[in-house]
Design an enzyme around this catalytic site. Structure first.
Site, PDB file in Angstrom:
ATOM      1  N   LYS A 195      20.153 -21.792  10.988  1.00 18.03           N
ATOM      2  CA  LYS A 195      19.307 -20.673  11.396  1.00 18.03           C
ATOM      3  C   LYS A 195      19.951 -20.007  12.608  1.00 18.03           C
ATOM      4  O   LYS A 195      20.098 -20.617  13.671  1.00 18.03           O
ATOM      5  CB  LYS A 195      17.894 -21.144  11.733  1.00 18.03           C
ATOM      6  CG  LYS A 195      16.948 -20.004  12.118  1.00 18.03           C
ATOM      7  CD  LYS A 195      15.545 -20.525  12.381  1.00 18.03           C
ATOM      8  CE  LYS A 195      14.602 -19.412  12.784  1.00 18.03           C
ATOM      9  NZ  LYS A 195      13.238 -19.908  13.057  1.00 18.03           N
ATOM     10  N   ARG A 205       8.766 -10.510  14.475  1.00 18.79           N
ATOM     11  CA  ARG A 205       8.098 -10.661  15.767  1.00 18.79           C
ATOM     12  C   ARG A 205       6.782  -9.889  15.770  1.00 18.79           C
ATOM     13  O   ARG A 205       5.785 -10.326  16.340  1.00 18.79           O
ATOM     14  CB  ARG A 205       9.017 -10.181  16.902  1.00 18.79           C
ATOM     15  CG  ARG A 205      10.377 -10.885  16.925  1.00 18.79           C
ATOM     16  CD  ARG A 205      10.355 -12.198  17.639  1.00 18.79           C
ATOM     17  NE  ARG A 205      11.521 -13.007  17.332  1.00 18.79           N
ATOM     18  CZ  ARG A 205      12.733 -12.882  17.877  1.00 18.79           C
ATOM     19  NH1 ARG A 205      12.942 -11.936  18.768  1.00 18.79           N
ATOM     20  NH2 ARG A 205      13.711 -13.693  17.530  1.00 18.79           N
ATOM     21  N   ARG A 216      16.408 -17.123  22.019  1.00 18.87           N
ATOM     22  CA  ARG A 216      16.471 -18.464  21.444  1.00 18.87           C
ATOM     23  C   ARG A 216      17.904 -18.936  21.239  1.00 18.87           C
ATOM     24  O   ARG A 216      18.167 -19.794  20.402  1.00 18.87           O
ATOM     25  CB  ARG A 216      15.697 -18.476  20.123  1.00 18.87           C
ATOM     26  CG  ARG A 216      14.219 -18.164  20.301  1.00 18.87           C
ATOM     27  CD  ARG A 216      13.468 -18.178  18.984  1.00 18.87           C
ATOM     28  NE  ARG A 216      12.049 -17.968  19.232  1.00 18.87           N
ATOM     29  CZ  ARG A 216      11.268 -17.153  18.526  1.00 18.87           C
ATOM     30  NH1 ARG A 216      11.773 -16.473  17.515  1.00 18.87           N
ATOM     31  NH2 ARG A 216       9.987 -17.024  18.817  1.00 18.87           N
ATOM     32  N   GLU A 232      25.475 -28.348  10.705  1.00 17.39           N
ATOM     33  CA  GLU A 232      24.038 -28.551  10.869  1.00 17.39           C
ATOM     34  C   GLU A 232      23.385 -28.976   9.546  1.00 17.39           C
ATOM     35  O   GLU A 232      22.521 -29.855   9.519  1.00 17.39           O
ATOM     36  CB  GLU A 232      23.383 -27.269  11.381  1.00 17.39           C
ATOM     37  CG  GLU A 232      23.675 -26.943  12.840  1.00 17.39           C
ATOM     38  CD  GLU A 232      22.740 -27.680  13.783  1.00 17.39           C
ATOM     39  OE1 GLU A 232      21.944 -28.517  13.322  1.00 17.39           O
ATOM     40  OE2 GLU A 232      22.808 -27.403  14.999  1.00 17.39           O
ATOM     41  N   LYS A 247      19.546 -19.092   7.139  1.00 21.17           N
ATOM     42  CA  LYS A 247      18.706 -17.970   7.553  1.00 21.17           C
ATOM     43  C   LYS A 247      19.358 -17.242   8.729  1.00 21.17           C
ATOM     44  O   LYS A 247      19.740 -17.913   9.703  1.00 21.17           O
ATOM     45  CB  LYS A 247      17.317 -18.499   7.961  1.00 21.17           C
ATOM     46  CG  LYS A 247      16.339 -17.436   8.439  1.00 21.17           C
ATOM     47  CD  LYS A 247      15.028 -18.056   8.886  1.00 21.17           C
ATOM     48  CE  LYS A 247      14.077 -16.976   9.395  1.00 21.17           C
ATOM     49  NZ  LYS A 247      12.797 -17.522   9.885  1.00 21.17           N
ATOM     50  N   SER A 273      12.966 -10.538   7.646  1.00 20.23           N
ATOM     51  CA  SER A 273      12.210  -9.300   7.827  1.00 20.23           C
ATOM     52  C   SER A 273      13.094  -8.085   8.055  1.00 20.23           C
ATOM     53  O   SER A 273      12.811  -6.997   7.541  1.00 20.23           O
ATOM     54  CB  SER A 273      11.246  -9.466   9.002  1.00 20.23           C
ATOM     55  OG  SER A 273      11.958  -9.769  10.206  1.00 20.23           O
ATOM     56  N   TYR A 312      10.247 -11.236   0.886  1.00 21.17           N
ATOM     57  CA  TYR A 312       8.961 -10.557   0.925  1.00 21.17           C
ATOM     58  C   TYR A 312       8.712  -9.731  -0.335  1.00 21.17           C
ATOM     59  O   TYR A 312       7.599  -9.254  -0.546  1.00 21.17           O
ATOM     60  CB  TYR A 312       8.874  -9.679   2.179  1.00 21.17           C
ATOM     61  CG  TYR A 312       8.979 -10.507   3.442  1.00 21.17           C
ATOM     62  CD1 TYR A 312       7.874 -11.185   3.938  1.00 21.17           C
ATOM     63  CD2 TYR A 312      10.194 -10.649   4.114  1.00 21.17           C
ATOM     64  CE1 TYR A 312       7.964 -11.970   5.074  1.00 21.17           C
ATOM     65  CE2 TYR A 312      10.296 -11.434   5.247  1.00 21.17           C
ATOM     66  CZ  TYR A 312       9.182 -12.097   5.725  1.00 21.17           C
ATOM     67  OH  TYR A 312       9.296 -12.880   6.843  1.00 21.17           O
TER      68      TYR A 312
END
Length: 327
Positions: A195, A205, A216, A232, A247, A273, A312
C-alpha cells in the site's frame, strides 16, 4: 507478402473473443461501500460522482443490487460521528462499521463475501492508521493491540474477510493469532501488503471525512519502491495472510505483476478513489468513452495479475458484463 499475420486473429468479434487472454467476470469484482453514522439519507461524495455515504437502511439496497449482479463481495468502511485519539468507535460493537457489518451480513452474507476495513484512520481524531506516541509518531506495537481488538469485534459482527489496511509491521501475525486463539479460525485475512503513500487517495479522504494531520509516509510505501512492495507481500504471506493486495492499482501494475508471479495465495488490487475520479471527470467532459475506459482500466489490472479487483464500478461493470455490453 508477410507469411505471419497476427491480424488474422483480430479480424472478427468471434475470433477476438476466441483468443482473448484476459476475461472479466462479475465475481472478479468487489465493491467498496461507505456507511455513515447520523444521516437519514445517502450523502453524495462530490469528488466521486455516483458514489455515496450510505445509511444503515440504504446500504441494504446497495448490497442486494450487488448480489443480484453477481459480484464477489463488498468491502465496508465506517464513517463515525465521534472520533478520539485511540479510535474507540472501531471496537465498539455498536459502532457504525460493526453495525453495518451485521446489517450487511444478515442481508447478503450467503451471496457475497462480506469484508471490513480493519484500520483506525476513520475512527481517530488525528486521522492516522494507528495510535500515536508521546511525540506524535504512530506507535506500531501499541497499534497492533488495537488491531487485535478490532479483529475480534469485526469477526463477531459477521465479517468473513478482514482487510488489514494500516501497514503496521506484524499486523497479519497479530490479527491471525487473535482470531485463532478466540475461535475465529475460519475468518480470513486480506493483507493490504503493498500500500503506497499515494496522491490518488484524495477523494477517499472526503468519503470518510478524514481528519488526517500530516501524512502517512512513515508507514505506507514510497511510490518509487518496486522491490519493497514484493518484500512486504512475502512477509505477509509468511505471517499467514490468506490474500495479499496491491494499492493503488493502475500506477503500480509492475508491483502487482511482481507479487502475482511470486505469490502462492490470491492477489487482489484496489482501484482507488483517485483512479475512479479521473475517469469520471474525463468522461464528464466528453474526453473519453466512459464505458470503454472503465472496462479497459479494470481489464488492465486483471491482466497484470490481479485475481480480484476492488473498484467503485463493481456493480455497474458487472451489469455490463451480464448484459454482454462489454466482454
Amino acid at each position: 507478402m508477410p507469411r505471419v499475420r497476427p491480424r488474422r486473429l483480430r479480424a472478427t468479434p468471434a475470433l477476438r473473443r476466441a483468443v482473448s487472454e484476459t476475461r472479466l467476470h462479475p465475481s472478479d469484482l468487489v465493491l467498496p461501500i461507505f456507511v455513515r453514522e447520523g444521516v437519514d439519507e445517502p450523502v453524495a461524495i462530490s469528488s466521486m460522482p455516483g458514489v455515496v455515504q450510505h445509511t444503515l437502511d440504504s446500504v441494504r439496497g446497495a448490497v442486494n443490487e450487488a448480489a443480484a449482479a453477481g459480484i464477489g463481495g463488498v468491502m465496508l468502511f465506517g464513517v463515525p460521528e465521534v472520533r478520539d485519539a485511540v479510535g474507540s468507535g472501531a471496537t465498539d460493537p455498536d459502532g457504525i462499521l460493526n453495525l453495518a457489518t451485521r446489517v450487511v451480513a444478515d442481508e447478503v452474507g450467503d451471496a457475497l463475501v462480506v469484508q471490513t476495513d480493519l484500520c483506525l484512520d476513520e475512527f481517530t481524531d488525528h486521522g492516522h492508521c494507528g495510535v500515536l506516541d508521546a511525540i506524535g509518531r504512530v506507535d506500531n506495537d501499541a497499534t497492533l493491540e488495537r488491531y487485535r481488538e478490532m479483529a475480534l469485534v469485526q469477526a463477531a459482527s459477521g465479517s468473513a474477510l478482514l482487510g488489514l489496511s494500516g501497514m503496521m509491521d506484524g499486523q497479519v501475525a497479530a490479527v491471525r493469532e487473535a482470531l485463532d486463539t478466540s475461535g475465529f479460525i475460519d475468518t480470513a485475512v486480506l493483507a493490504y501488503s503493498a500500500k503506497y503513500a499515494s496522491a490518488y487517495y484524495g477523494p477517499f479522504r472526503e468519503a470518510v471525512a478524514s481528519t488526517l494531520q500530516g501524512d502517512r509516509r512513515s508507514y505506507q510505501l514510497d511510490p518509487g519502491n518496486r522491490r519493497e512492495g514484493l518484500r512486504e507481500a512475502m512477509i505477509d504471506i509468511e505471517e499467514g495472510a490468506d490474500i495479499v493486495m496491491v494499492k493503488p492499482a493502475g500506477s503500480y501494475l509492475d508491483v502487482l505483476s511482481d507479487v502475482a508471479a511470486a505469490s502462492d495465495v490470491p492477489v487482489w488490487a484496489y482501484q482507488v478513489s483517485g483512479e475512479y475520479a479521473m475517469i469520471e471527470a474525463a468522461a464528464a467532459n466528453g474526453w473519453i468513452d466512459r464505458q470503454r475506459a472503465v472496462h479497459e482500466s479494470v481489464v488492465g489490472i486483471r491482466r497484470a495479475g490481479a485475481d480480484t479487483v476492488l473498484t467503485y464500478w463493481a456493480t455497474e461493470l458487472a451489469g455490463w458484463l451480464n448484459d454482454g455490453v462489454v466482454a
